[in-house]
Design an enzyme around this catalytic site. Structure first.
Site, PDB file in Angstrom:
ATOM      1  N   GLU A   1      46.519  24.354  17.768  1.00 55.12           N
ATOM      2  CA  GLU A   1      47.740  24.909  18.331  1.00 55.12           C
ATOM      3  C   GLU A   1      47.897  24.338  19.734  1.00 55.12           C
ATOM      4  OE1 GLU A   1      50.671  26.543  20.058  1.00 55.12           O
ATOM      5  OE2 GLU A   1      48.886  27.576  20.800  1.00 55.12           O
ATOM      6  N   HIS A   2      49.079  23.792  20.038  1.00 58.21           N
ATOM      7  CA  HIS A   2      49.256  22.861  21.154  1.00 58.21           C
ATOM      8  C   HIS A   2      49.495  23.529  22.512  1.00 58.21           C
ATOM      9  CE1 HIS A   2      49.875  19.053  22.951  1.00 58.21           C
ATOM     10  NE2 HIS A   2      50.827  18.568  22.196  1.00 58.21           N
ATOM     11  N   CYS A   3      49.810  24.820  22.570  1.00 58.03           N
ATOM     12  CA  CYS A   3      50.340  25.365  23.827  1.00 58.03           C
ATOM     13  C   CYS A   3      49.330  25.280  24.972  1.00 58.03           C
ATOM     14  CB  CYS A   3      50.857  26.785  23.640  1.00 58.03           C
ATOM     15  SG  CYS A   3      49.598  28.069  23.563  1.00 58.03           S
TER      16      CYS A   3
ATOM     17  N   LEU B   1      46.307  23.311  24.653  1.00 55.00           N
ATOM     18  CA  LEU B   1      45.358  22.225  24.402  1.00 55.00           C
ATOM     19  C   LEU B   1      46.093  20.917  24.141  1.00 55.00           C
ATOM     20  CD1 LEU B   1      42.953  24.122  21.977  1.00 55.00           C
ATOM     21  CD2 LEU B   1      42.374  23.352  24.286  1.00 55.00           C
TER      22      LEU B   1
END
Length: 602
Positions: free
Chosen positions: A316-318, A320
């Protein structure tokens, strides 16, 4: 003159000493913006964009008021970077689904281990990393001897994105609500749609042994397929819709809050698949989206292991970015499971505690989950993907040809795209900026005037080999110069975007409450309307890296460029799949052609 102090060896020991992200001047960003968008515009579009920019940056214009507000914010106590509010908006503010659209994946190198052995080894390695991180014994990553920000490592374990009606939030350790490292001792294991809590750390803080982890996983894998639909399906919904479903879930039964607590505080997810992919492409596709019954896409880290022991990660990109996750993966795969287990202090203490995580569902929730599953399966099926592998070309070959490896492949993308689609379109490349405090990435726009001249020269019947080589080298040099500008945060897009966001948040207060023509100008819209969205992940421990495309005509281009090989994963909406496959074929041709062009240099 005093020598610079030696960098701290503690994981987070250098954060306060890193330089702040420099805030560009408004004039510099305006000039660069025009320079960057110009190659994509007609003369009339450029003229209209110049007029909109001039109005924005005039001495009494809206840009001056917005930039002054940003300067005041940057100088405020407790603010680490002028991007502190930008990043949450960029990632947590998006309202579409994050599954497939925002999360990214890595396919790990193969080890030949079976599924249970591989899964237990990955768990042992992750727990070892977590415990060293807790004690700040993970050495800071350095570049040219200088430490990079390690702040994102705080988002690896027990971090979970929580859907909101207007903007999401993050539940994570190292926060005011949860000071210090995660104290959780369990992970969340998925198998056949079942969600199971498994303790990986014993009551005394010592991890379970490898044999015990394998025993726990074997017990879990005796389960029949789940009878109820999986709540994991809900994490594939658009964010406001998922927020509403989460409220319904909590309202349906008091026990559901406890179930969500287990999910959201778990150190990470382990997703065990009961099949073996036919090939790398199928493995990549399942890492990108998979069966949503077997996922919790809001979890920061999900380790995924297939029936034949092949494995990867969905992120999950938020909180990392790829570079942070690569360091984690390199640590995970850089030592044997036995070494990780021994270093972590693991010891035998009986089989891990295992407990199903179950939600009490009513008819409405069951229907909601089934509808979400069907909608996401259809969305995944409407995404076309491909892999392109070069076993005889890599970074070393590009260097022998006196070329920057990244510039080589980026120009190959430009040439392939022009040949496949007949046009040069906006191209994004992610550039890491972790040398700054809380640094993340900068948005690079790849299309330069030199790149445009290069692709035209390559297909100009009147251009000879020497002219084509000169155009190629000029385009590559321009690419390197722009990448260095981005590394120094001398790039316009995120700066101007943040000014646009300030106006949305505080326009009335600042006296800037009318429409801003700059952000409706052809230059702004065309520069950010991706035809290619590119990012690289250089690690010998991964075979492929991938993510979804960003628009209806976009091809997502995720690449692993190593000294001896070059692997690319492509994704695009299925209605334009033919163009993606043409791009893949032209990319194979372009790499060979450009290699031959430079190799023949006198």
């Amino acid at each position: 003159m005093n020598a610079s102090p030696e960098p701290s060896l503690r994981t987070f020991g250098n954060e306060d000493d890193l330089p702040r992200v420099p805030l560009p001047t408004l004039d510099a960003s305006g000039e660069r913006f025009l320079e960057w968008c110009a190659p994509l515009l007609t003369a009339d579009e450029l003229s209209r964009t110049e007029a909109a920019l001039a109005s924005f940056v005039r001495p009494d214009g809206p840009g001056r008021a917005l930039h002054a507000a940003l300067e005041r914010y940057d100088a405020s106590e407790g603010v680490h970077s002028w991007l502190d509010t930008f990043w949450p908006y960029r990632y947590l503010g998006r309202r579409d689904r994050i599954a497939l659209n925002a999360n990214f994946f890595f396919l790990f190198k193969d080890t030949g281990e079976g599924q249970v052995e591989r899964a237990a080894g990955l768990v042992a390695g992750a727990v070892d990393y977590k415990l060293r991180l807790d004690e700040e014994r993970v050495p800071p990553v350095t570049r040219r001897g200088r430490p990079l920000s390690m702040e994102q490592n705080k988002a690896l374990f027990s971090a979970t994105r929580i859907p909101g009606p207007e903007q999401d939030t993050v539940r994570a350790p190292y926060s005011d609500a949860w000071p210090g490292p995660s104290r959780a001792r369990h992970i969340l294991v998925f198998f056949r749609g079942n969600m199971i809590r498994m303790d990986v750390i014993g009551p005394d803080g010592r991890p379970h042994s490898l044999d015990e982890l394998m025993g726990g996983l074997r017990t879990i894998m005796k389960a029949d397929p789940a009878l109820e639909p999986s709540a994991g399906h809900l994490t594939t919904k658009a964010r406001a819709e998922w927020a509403a479903s989460r409220r319904d879930l909590l309202a349906a039964d008091p026990g559901n809050a406890a179930a969500l607590e287990e999910v959201e505080t778990a150190l990470f997810c382990l997703c065990l698949e009961d099949f073996a992919p036919e090939d790398d492409l199928e493995a990549c596709d399942h890492l990108l989206h998979g069966d949503s019954a077997n996922r919790w896409f809001d979890k920061a880290v999900s380790l995924i292991v297939f029936g034949d022991g092949r494995a990867g990660i969905n992120v999950e990109h938020c909180g990392l970015d790829g570079t942070t996750v690569l360091s984690f993966v390199d640590d995970l795969l850089g030592s044997s499971a036995a070494h990780h287990s021994q270093r972590s202090g693991a010891r035998s203490q009986g089989l891990p505690a295992i407990e199903p995580v179950e939600f009490v569902l009513d008819g409405g929730l069951r229907a909601d989950m089934r509808d979400a599953a069907a909608a996401f399966a259809a969305y995944a099926a409407a995404t076309a993907t491909a892999t392109v592998a070069f076993d005889d070309f890599g970074g070393d070959r590009a260097k022998r040809l006196r070329m920057s490896p990244d510039a080589f492949v980026q120009m190959a993308y430009q040439l392939a795209h022009r040949r496949a689609k007949g046009l040069t379109g906006a191209t994004y490349e992610s550039i890491a900026t972790r040398q700054y405090r809380r640094g993340r990435t900068e948005a690079m726009r790849v299309v330069t005037p030199e790149a445009v001249r290069f692709v035209r020269a390559m297909d100009d019947p009147g251009a000879g080999a020497e002219e084509r080589r000169a155009a190629f080298r000029a385009a590559a040099e321009a690419h390197v110069r722009r990448a260095k500008e981005c590394q120094a945060v001398r790039a316009p897009e995120q700066h101007l975007w943040e000014l646009q966001l300030i106006q949305k948040r505080r326009g009335a207060e600042l006296g800037v409450d009318g429409p801003l023509p700059l952000f409706e100008s052809p230059g702004w819209l065309k520069m950010r309307d991706d035809y290619l969205s590119t990012s690289s992940a250089p690690s010998a421990n991964i075979r492929y890296f991938g993510f979804g495309s960003t628009s209806e005509q976009c091809i997502g281009v995720a690449y692993v460029l190593l000294p001896d090989r070059f692997n690319v994963y492509l994704s695009t909406p299925r209605p334009v799949a033919d163009a993606m496959h043409a791009f893949a074929a032209e990319l194979r041709r372009a790499v060979r052609e450009l290699d031959d062009l430079l190799a023949a240099e006198g």
